[in-house]
Design an enzyme around this catalytic site. Sequence first.
Site, short mmCIF file in Angstrom:
data_model
loop_
_atom_site.label_atom_id
_atom_site.label_comp_id
_atom_site.label_asym_id
_atom_site.label_seq_id
_atom_site.Cartn_x
_atom_site.Cartn_y
_atom_site.Cartn_z
N PRO A 4 30.03 22.49 73.44
CA PRO A 4 30.72 23.72 73.81
C PRO A 4 29.87 24.96 73.51
O PRO A 4 29.22 25.04 72.47
CB PRO A 4 31.98 23.70 72.93
CG PRO A 4 32.18 22.26 72.57
CD PRO A 4 30.80 21.68 72.48
N GLY A 23 30.91 29.54 63.54
CA GLY A 23 29.92 29.51 62.46
C GLY A 23 30.65 29.57 61.12
O GLY A 23 31.67 30.25 61.00
N THR A 24 30.12 28.87 60.12
CA THR A 24 30.83 28.86 58.83
C THR A 24 29.94 29.24 57.65
O THR A 24 30.37 29.16 56.50
CB THR A 24 31.46 27.47 58.55
OG1 THR A 24 30.41 26.50 58.44
CG2 THR A 24 32.42 27.07 59.65
N TRP A 25 28.71 29.66 57.93
CA TRP A 25 27.85 30.12 56.83
C TRP A 25 28.44 31.40 56.26
O TRP A 25 28.85 32.29 57.01
CB TRP A 25 26.42 30.39 57.33
CG TRP A 25 25.50 30.87 56.26
CD1 TRP A 25 25.19 30.23 55.11
CD2 TRP A 25 24.75 32.10 56.24
NE1 TRP A 25 24.29 30.98 54.37
CE2 TRP A 25 24.01 32.13 55.04
CE3 TRP A 25 24.64 33.17 57.14
CZ2 TRP A 25 23.17 33.19 54.70
CZ3 TRP A 25 23.80 34.23 56.81
CH2 TRP A 25 23.07 34.23 55.60
N ASP A 39 30.40 24.56 63.40
CA ASP A 39 29.04 24.41 62.88
C ASP A 39 29.07 24.58 61.36
O ASP A 39 29.51 25.60 60.83
CB ASP A 39 28.14 25.49 63.48
CG ASP A 39 26.70 25.34 62.98
OD1 ASP A 39 25.92 24.65 63.66
OD2 ASP A 39 26.37 25.90 61.91
N TYR A 70 26.32 24.63 52.93
CA TYR A 70 27.30 25.73 53.02
C TYR A 70 28.46 25.47 52.05
O TYR A 70 29.31 26.34 51.87
CB TYR A 70 27.87 25.88 54.43
CG TYR A 70 26.88 26.26 55.51
CD1 TYR A 70 25.59 26.69 55.20
CD2 TYR A 70 27.24 26.21 56.85
CE1 TYR A 70 24.70 27.03 56.21
CE2 TYR A 70 26.36 26.56 57.85
CZ TYR A 70 25.09 26.95 57.53
OH TYR A 70 24.21 27.29 58.54
N LYS A 111 24.12 19.66 58.89
CA LYS A 111 22.66 19.72 58.75
C LYS A 111 22.17 19.07 57.46
O LYS A 111 22.83 19.17 56.42
CB LYS A 111 22.21 21.20 58.77
CG LYS A 111 22.82 21.99 59.93
CD LYS A 111 22.35 23.42 60.01
CE LYS A 111 23.18 24.21 61.02
NZ LYS A 111 24.39 24.85 60.45
N HIS A 128 17.77 20.97 58.77
CA HIS A 128 18.12 22.38 58.58
C HIS A 128 16.90 23.31 58.60
O HIS A 128 16.96 24.42 59.11
CB HIS A 128 18.88 22.54 57.26
CG HIS A 128 19.78 23.74 57.22
ND1 HIS A 128 20.92 23.77 56.49
CD2 HIS A 128 19.70 24.94 57.82
CE1 HIS A 128 21.51 24.95 56.64
NE2 HIS A 128 20.78 25.67 57.44
N ARG A 158 39.63 38.26 64.92
CA ARG A 158 38.24 38.19 65.37
C ARG A 158 37.85 36.76 65.78
O ARG A 158 37.11 36.55 66.73
CB ARG A 158 37.30 38.74 64.29
CG ARG A 158 37.53 40.24 64.06
CD ARG A 158 36.41 40.88 63.28
NE ARG A 158 36.48 40.62 61.85
CZ ARG A 158 37.13 41.38 60.97
NH1 ARG A 158 37.78 42.45 61.37
NH2 ARG A 158 37.12 41.07 59.68
#
Length: 325
Positions: free
Chosen positions: A11, A16-18, A41, A46, A74, A107, A273
């Site tokens: 997709p 993003g989750t960092w 991701d 993380y 990663k 990574h 957001r």
Amino acid sequence: MAKLSSGYDMPLVGLGTWQAKPEEMEQVITTALQAGYRHIDTAFNYNNEESIGKSLKKWFAEGGKREDLFVTTKLPNFGNRPADVEKYLKLSLEKLGLDYVDMYLVHMPFSFVKDENSEAQAKDAEGSFILDVQDPVEVWKEMEKLVKSGRARSIGLSNFNIDQVQRILNNSEIKPSNLQVELHAYMQQRPLRTFCAGHSIVVTAYSPLGSPGAKQHFQAKYNYSPDKFPDLLGHPVVKKIAEEHGKTTAQILIRHAVQAGVVVIPKSSNPERIKSNVDVFEFKLTDEQMQELDGLDQAEKGRIFDFRFFKGVEEHPEYPFKNEL
Ligand code: A2P
């Protein structure tokens, strides 16, 4: 969807989750899945895979299907050696509560030995570390085994430069199908994108909004100059185009990447957001608007993250940005 050389679809917008706080992660993932995200991701370091796993478990219990999801994680740089590849994927799968990941990425091209005395290092790649030289080709051979055993559907790289990717291409049976790098309006990665297009590698953009949330942390922790972080969300050209479409500046930045076939993984922990960032498929930028946004590129000068917050990393033979320093 972006078509991967492995045969699977990825997709175009993922979450993003960092830098997302582990304690808010469960709710964030639930909100994102409700908003229609099917691509998440994450990364071992993380430190949020467990919370993501909890939300996914709930989603599956409510009827969500594994095959509809695309989960990337990663191999951490402190596990970046042949003997550790399988171990770290297993750990990630356990935390995520999954039998396989859709994408497993190396990574970073360089490796560290984990300093057992440093808790922080294990959590967030911060703290003390010891550089360690490993052959990325040997690591890649172990990555290929993960595809063969079915625990990773597709494999790829992150933060590798063109020469480093080329070396993997030259010495692999299963080709990397994805390369994740810093990519945003000020650093559009044109040479890398052309190279990847020529080798059927899908490019994923991290920090697509310029990582405004990391600014304070990097200033405080690494003495980063605030000028390193661009104000893309407030840029006059982006604002003008946003007004022309009645969209947010974030949606314009995300659409700019998506419309060019780049996968984007904006991070947000805010429900509104999260929702609006994925809502970029109902409008199209004109050729002129695409060109205006293309024109913001500052190439290498626009890079925010050069990893020199890992002290001495530029001495590592696999440090990817040597030529740019
Ligand atoms: P928040 O989580 O509070 O929404 P990047 O993906 O480039 O690293 O950027 C992530 C940062 O941008 C986070 O700090 C996030 O804050 C913020 N952000 C994400 N989406 C938006 C948006 N639509 N408008 C403004 N800021 C956003």
